[in-house]
Every structure is written in C-alpha cells, then in structure tokens.
Write an enzyme that holds these catalytic residues in place. Structure first.
Site: not given
Ligand SMILES: *Cc1c(COP(=O)(O)O)cnc(C)c1O
Length: 798
Positions: A346, A534-535, A540, A642, A646
């Site tokens: 990952h 995101k985190r 990022k 991911t 979304k």
């Molecule tokens: C999809 C998701 C992530 C991953 O987000 P990235 O933008 O791909 O880092 C992190 N936290 C939650 C709650 C998510 O639904």
C-alpha cells in the site's frame, strides 16, 4: 420472518417488548435502533447458516482477507439495502411514527481503521458478498477505534472512541470457538525418529474470542462473515500477578495503532499482529480439517490475503502449524504456504515500511522468530547463488539485517502474489522501490487498481442521484456499474443536466445544514464547494491548498478588479496523535478560516471550513455535495487514493496531480474533464535521485509565495506567535521535501481555470456527467473480480 410491512411491524413490536422489557410507548430511539438491528440479524441468520453449509459441503475454495483495519462506518441502511427490505422497513416504521433516519444516526461508526486501507477492506467485503464470492474478513475487535477528533481553539484534541458504549448489535460472540495464543517463553527442541520436534513452553497465554458479523451481498443469498477477535485473559494464568496479566492481555484489543515510539508500544503492536494471524489461521485450519483429510491440498481450497504487511506473520505462523502441529516437512509446508498467501503493498513511503527490532521480536515470538530466521537463511542462500560475492546487495534484500526484521521483504518472499494498488504505483514498485525483488520474482508482481463500493458511495449515500440514474437507464448499474456509461447519452439533454444540478444543490444544502448545526457558520450553497477530505499528511499537501487560499485572500485585498467565483474551501482530516507537523497544519487551516471568514471585505467570496471528526458517516454527506475534488499529493507518493473515486462517482471534478489512481481517472474521463497540474512522478523521483530543487529560489522569485510564507511569521495571524515557524522552516529552510512551493504556480493556474470553468454552468454539468458515467471502472466490484480471477482463483457460487 417478515415479507411485508404488516408482518414487519408485528415482529418489530414483539421484539421490542421482549428485548427492552418496555412497551413501544416507553421506548427510546436507542431501543428502537437496537430492536431493528436484532431483527435484521435474525432475518439473515438462515441464509448465513446456509451459505456456510454450502461452502462446507461443496468444498468451495474460500478467501480470507486479513486486515488490521476494517473501516465499516454505520451498517443499518447498508444491511437494509443489501437485503432488499429497505422499503418494507421504512414504511413500516413510518406507520409507527418512526423516521428511519432518526434510527440511523443512533448507530456509532465502527471506526476500526485509519483511512483508505481500512475502508478498502470494508468495500471489498461488500463486493465479495455481492458477487457471490466466498470471501471473509479477519480482523481485531478494538474496544476503541480511531480517536474522536474535537477542534478546540483551532487545535486538534483527541478523545477515545467509545463505539461499543451501547453494544454492537451486528455481532455474535462465539466463546466456544475461542483460541489460545502463546507469547514469550522458550522453544524446546527434541529429536524423535530423526525428526526435530519443537515445543513452545513456559508461554503466557491469551484467549482470542471471535465475534462474527454477517456480511450480506446486495440482493443475493450469500452471507459471508467478518470475524473480529477480542483478547481476553486465559482461564489458567501462569502469571503470579493476575491483575497485571489481565491488563496486559486486554490491551491487545484495546486500541488501534497504540503509540509505538517506546518499546512497550512496539511490543503491543507486534502482539496485536500475531494475535490476529494466529487466531485466524488456527480457526481456518480447524474448519478445514472438518471437511478435508490431510493438509497437502490446503492451498487448493484456501487463499489468505494480507492487506499490507501488518498481517505478514501469517507466513511463519502457517509454516509453524503445518510443520509443528501437522508434521509436514519444510519444503511441503513452504510450497503450501506460498501458494496460499498473497500480499498487497500500500505504500512506498520508507517511514511506513514496517520493521521490528530482533530484540523485541525474538523473545515475544520465539518459535516464529526461528522460522523467519530459517526463511531468511534459505532466501539469502538463493541470493548468494545468484549474486555471488555481492554482500551489499544481499544485505539490502535480506529479511533480517542489522537487527531488524523487514516485514515487506518477508511478504514478498513468502507469498505467490504481490500487488500494487494503481497502475503507477505498481510500476514504481516494479521498476524503482522493489526493483531488485521484481528481478528475482517477476511473476509475482501485478497490479490491482483500488475501487470503492458504488452501492455505499452512490446508491446509499446519494439517493437523489441514484434515483435519477435509475429513472434514466434502469437499475442494472447497481449490480453492474459499467452500465453507468449509458448516462453519456444524456450529455446534451438539458433537462437531465438541470436535474443533475438541482440534485447537487440539494446535497450542498444538506451539508450546509449539518455544518451550520455544528459550528453556527453560514455557507453560501451557490459558492463552489472545493473539498479536501483525507488523513492529514505532509505528502497529501493540505498545505498547498491552504496556501492557495491565503494567496486568494491577499489577491482580493490588493486587487479590486480581481474576479473569482465565490468558493468555500472545506477540509476534513485527522492527524495522527504523535504527528507534530500535521497538527500545525490543522491549526493553520483554522487560523486562516478565522481570518478569512471574519473579513467583511472577502467573506462573500472566500470561506474556509474545517469539518471536525472526519469519518465514514460524515464522508457520506460530503462526497455528494462536492463540486471540486482536491487530489493534490506530491506525485509518486499516493499509492492509489480512493477518496478521488468517491468524488468522481458523485460528479465532482478533480483538481489533481498525476498520482495514484488520478492517472487512471484522467485516462477514463479525458483531458477536458479533469484539471491536472504539477510535477509528474518521474520528475519528482528524478529530483530525489539527482537533486536540483532549491525551494529557496521559489521563495525569492515568486512574490506570491514570499508573501504567503512571510505571513506565517510576521504577525498576520494575530493570536499566534511563532506557531507556524516549523512550517516556514520545512518549506523554505529545509528544502520542501514535498515540492509544495515547486507546484504552487501550477496549482494557482489550474485553480483559476477551474473557477472559470464553473461559470459556464452547462459545460460544468456535462463534465460532471462524464465523471459519473466513467466511474464504473472504479467500483470495487471490478477490483474484486480481478483479485478473484487472477490471484485467489475463487469462483462465484450458486
Ligand atoms: C475513502 C476514505 C478515506 C481515504 O481517502 P483518500 O483521499 O483516498 O486518502 C479516508 N477516510 C475515510 C473516512 C474514507 O471514507
């Protein structure tokens, strides 16, 4: 059980009285939620049993997905949708004066994960069951999931997550299937009939108790299982200090990712990892032996997938069981083990590659260490034959070197498949980061681009858009998301595009309400919703985003002719508790929000909002409301992402670098339906290898950058003193590892184009439509189909 509304109501009322000991009129929303949950669990129980019977009797090959994280979120509506009883239940409850959404919000998020990796595991479970594939999850039932985030004075404050406070209605405790896990102690070696026998003695034992959850596929008969293990004291503690033993034992399933800066925390994490894999493997073998004679064909009936390296001890543990408990020889056990296990990588961030000091590993897991040592010696022998005399190379590839056990090396050597999670990431693994391993084992490496379950991230979380899609192209897309492409026929249908826009507006209003209720802030729903959730991590680049906001603010203040479409910049992010720099960035975002939102001169144009406690249930309200999706990581650093998928699926337009799965999104939607900027992965990696980047030059030569950087320390933010100096230093003095200043001009430029594009609303809606229509590829159904066919070799049943 119940097949219509009236039967449901009768069953619900009866169940409520029985479980809560109250009449309906006395019952609380919590009672009603719990009752409904129990009813649904009973509803699935017959099919759950049938599914398992079928797997057993027909000797179906099954996959077990081992993951240290499962980020499930709330399950009530998910289960109702998948079981196809949402309408019956919703209208039945209505008759009783109950709103289903009021029950939904009572459920705590199961937040047993950090971010993308854990959410991927949750999406995969849904796709496995929905595709009728025999696949189960194995994880840990943490008493506290990821912390709850509060923002106080602009700072992150962490509270323990109490998701089990009101019980967890979806699980079934199976105490009779508990398994003993040994730690510490010594290994006794005996010779018998020319064979060496190993026995782990004087061990401290911990009991692993499984809690099973049914995983229902979307309108199928398949009910798979998510098994989460909880650590409890064993009945016969050999330890004198019983209280200490109890506390140490329960700590194993107490917290997700305990702080591992000290040895104590490192030991605990390694304990968690072994606990998960040992309990899971022993229970898989117990079940297996009830159906099959001998273990020589184990790999033909069982696949074990390890999600990143946290469960990599599955390799030595399976070896141990096959040899020490089942009496197989090394070579046979090795063949079965490697054929059984597959591994997903990952990340290529070096700080995220797991290593454990031998001084911790060996005493905690003495027999497992012996096996890892043997695997290492045999592997090094192979390297020696291949590269005679090349000590340095051999040392860099070894599993154990410099008193460290390298988990990624163990995973590659001990499995038959190593996959990356997006095309670019897999290439970086093959040709850069893991190139030496790729040369030795080219056949193991393959790509499986991540996906998300469109049933959660579109069908469930964006009901208005889902209805529009179904009214337009029928409901086949729910089972097969490739049908979304048929939406392209509406590209010039203005009434369809108007509906798309009014749905987006309604979703934005819903999010605005939620933000207003929480923070009291007023947000203009006609502004562009530009979202980064995101985190929080330096790679990022939330910093790049907030610097752009500071630049816009400066520009608006200085240039009265500057035109921009009003924008709301929305952030949501948790920072790891020990990640000092990330917490500074949270404070900075909130400081900018404070400044910008309170300036009467700019507040109609610019707004900044930080959403507290970003998690799955909040995310479900965020994606449907987004206009712009921020995917701006330093190219080469984001393995896939991911969140990007979304957003796309909900019609947001990506502003992004060519990183991770953005590359594939770009390919699918085409140049004109995405905003790409910044350095390429190739360029970034070349800078890392050959140097040539001097962030100081960008600071001196770009006045916009200089102004923003200087504002970090010149009193621009009144209440903060030297708070942001570490940010300044990292970018200007320490040469900006993540190329924030390098990409700044390119980012400002693309954002200007994005704003201008939004003002052509017809064109924007068409772009949005293309993004939705092309998102089917990013469904985890496609991803799981590839894993099933190419790695696990499992087949749909019934
Ligand atoms: C999809 C998701 C992530 C991953 O987000 P990235 O933008 O791909 O880092 C992190 N936290 C939650 C709650 C998510 O639904």
């Amino acid at each position: 059980m119940f097949s219509d509304k009236d039967e449901f109501k009768e069953a619900f009322l009866k169940k409520l009285e029985m479980t809560c000991g109250k009449s309906f009129n006395e019952s609380t929303v919590k009672d009603q939620f719990y009752t409904l949950g129990l009813l649904i669990r009973e509803y699935v129980s017959t099919e759950w049993i049938n599914t398992n019977e079928h797997y057993r009797i027909d000797k179906v090959k099954q996959v077990y997905y081992f993951s240290i994280e499962f980020l499930l979120g709330r399950l009530l509506r998910h289960n109702l949708l998948n079981l196809g009883i949402e309408d019956i239940v919703e209208s039945g409850l209505n008759d009783l004066g109950i709103d289903l959404t009021d029950l939904e919000v009572v459920e705590s998020d199961a937040g047993l994960g950090n971010g993308g990796l854990g959410r991927l595991a949750a999406c995969f479970l849904d796709s496995l069951a929905s595709l009728n594939l025999p696949g189960h999850g194995c994880g840990i039932r943490y008493k506290h999931g990821l912390f709850e985030q509060k923002i106080v004075d602009g700072y992150q404050v962490e509270l323990p997550d109490q998701w089990l406070r009101n019980g967890h209605v979806w699980e079934v405790r199976k105490a009779d299937l508990a398994i003993e896990i040994p730690f510490w102690g010594e290994v006794e070696v005996r010779e018998e009939k020319g064979r060496k026998l190993f026995r782990h003695i004087n061990a401290e034992r911990v009991t692993a108790v499984p809690y099973d959850m049914p995983i229902a596929g979307y309108k199928t008969d398949t009910i798979n299982t998510l098994r989460l293990w909880s650590a409890e004291p064993s009945r016969y503690p050999i330890n004198q200090d019983v209280l200490k033993y109890k506390k140490e034992t329960e700590a194993i399933s107490e917290f997700l990712y305990p702080d591992d800066t000290q040895d104590e925390g490192k030991i605990l994490r390694l304990k968690q990892q072994y606990f998960l894999v040992s309990a899971s493997i022993k229970s898989i073998i117990q079940t297996y032996k009830r159906q099959h004679r001998g273990l020589s064909e184990f790999h033909k009936y069982i696949s074990i997938h390890i999600n990143d390296t946290h469960p990599v001890l599955a390799i030595p543990e399976l070896m141990r069981v096959l040899m020490d408990e089942e009496g197989l020889g090394w070579d046979t056990a090795w063949r079965i083990t490697t054929e059984t296990i597959s591994y997903t990588n990952h990340t290529t961030l070096s700080e995220a590659l797991e290593k454990w000091p031998v001084r911790i590993f060996q005493p905690l897991l003495p027999r497992i260490f012996m096996i890892v040592n043997e695997i290492n010696e045999r592997f090094c022998q192979k390297l020696w034959d291949r590269y005679p005399g090349e000590w340095e190379k051999i040392e860099s590839l070894a599993i154990i070197a410099h008193d460290q056990v390298k988990m990624a090396h163990l995973a590659i050597v001990g499995s038959h498949s190593v996959n990356g999670v997006a095309a670019l990431h897999t290439d970086i693994l093959k040709y850069r980061e893991m190139n030496q391993f790729y040369k030795i084992y080219p056949e193991k490496f393959n790509n499986k681009t991540n996906g998300i379950t469109h049933r959660n991230w579109l069908l469930k979380s964006n009901p208005h858009l889902s209805n529009l899609i179904t009214e337009s192209i029928g409901d086949k897309w729910i089972k097969n998301p490739n049908h979304l492409e048929e939406l392209l026929t509406y590209s010039n249908d203005s009434s369809f595009l108007d509906s798309l826009a009014s749905i987006k507006l309604a979703n934005k209003k819903k999010l605005v309400k939620r933000i207003e209720a929480q923070t009291g802030e007023k947000i203009d729903e006609h502004s562009i919703f530009d979202i980064q959730v995101k985190r929080l991590h330096a790679y990022k680049r939330q910093l790049l985003n907030i610097f752009h906001v500071m630049y816009l603010y400066n520009r608006l203040k200085e240039d009265s002719h500057f035109h921009m479409h009003p924008r709301t910049f929305i952030f949501g992010a948790k920072a790891s508790p020990g990640y000092y720099f990330a917490k500074k960035v949270i404070k900075l975002i909130n400081a900018v929000a404070q400044k910008v939102n309170n300036d009467p001169y700019t507040k109609d144009k610019l707004k900044v909002t930080f959403l507290e406690n970003y998690r799955v249930s909040l995310a479900e309200d965020v994606f449907p409301a987004a206009d712009v999706s921020e995917q701006i990581s330093t190219a080469s650093k984001e393995a896939s992402g991911t969140g990007n998928m979304k957003f796309m699926m909900n019609g947001a337009i990506t502003v992004g670098t060519l990183d991770g799965a953005n590359v594939e999104i770009h390919e699918k939607v085409g140049e004109e339906n995405i905003f790409i900027f910044g350095l390429s992965a190739e360029e970034v990696l070349n800078y890392y290898h050959h140097g040539g980047y001097h962030s100081m030059e960008y600071y001196h030569h770009d006045k916009r950058i200089q102004q923003v950087m200087d504002q970090l320390k010149n009193g621009f933010f009144p209440e903060v003193m030297d708070e942001f100096e570490p940010i300044f230093d990292s970018l200007v003095m320490e040469n900006d590892q993540y190329f924030v200043l390098r990409d700044f001009a390119s980012y400002v430029n693309i954002q200007e184009r994005t704003g201008a594009a939004y003002e052509n609303s017809m064109k924007w809606r068409q772009m949005s439509l293309v993004n939705i229509a092309k998102s089917g590829y990013f469904s985890s159904d496609r991803t799981i189909d590839e894993y099933a066919k190419e790695i696990w070799r499992i087949h749909p049943t019934r």
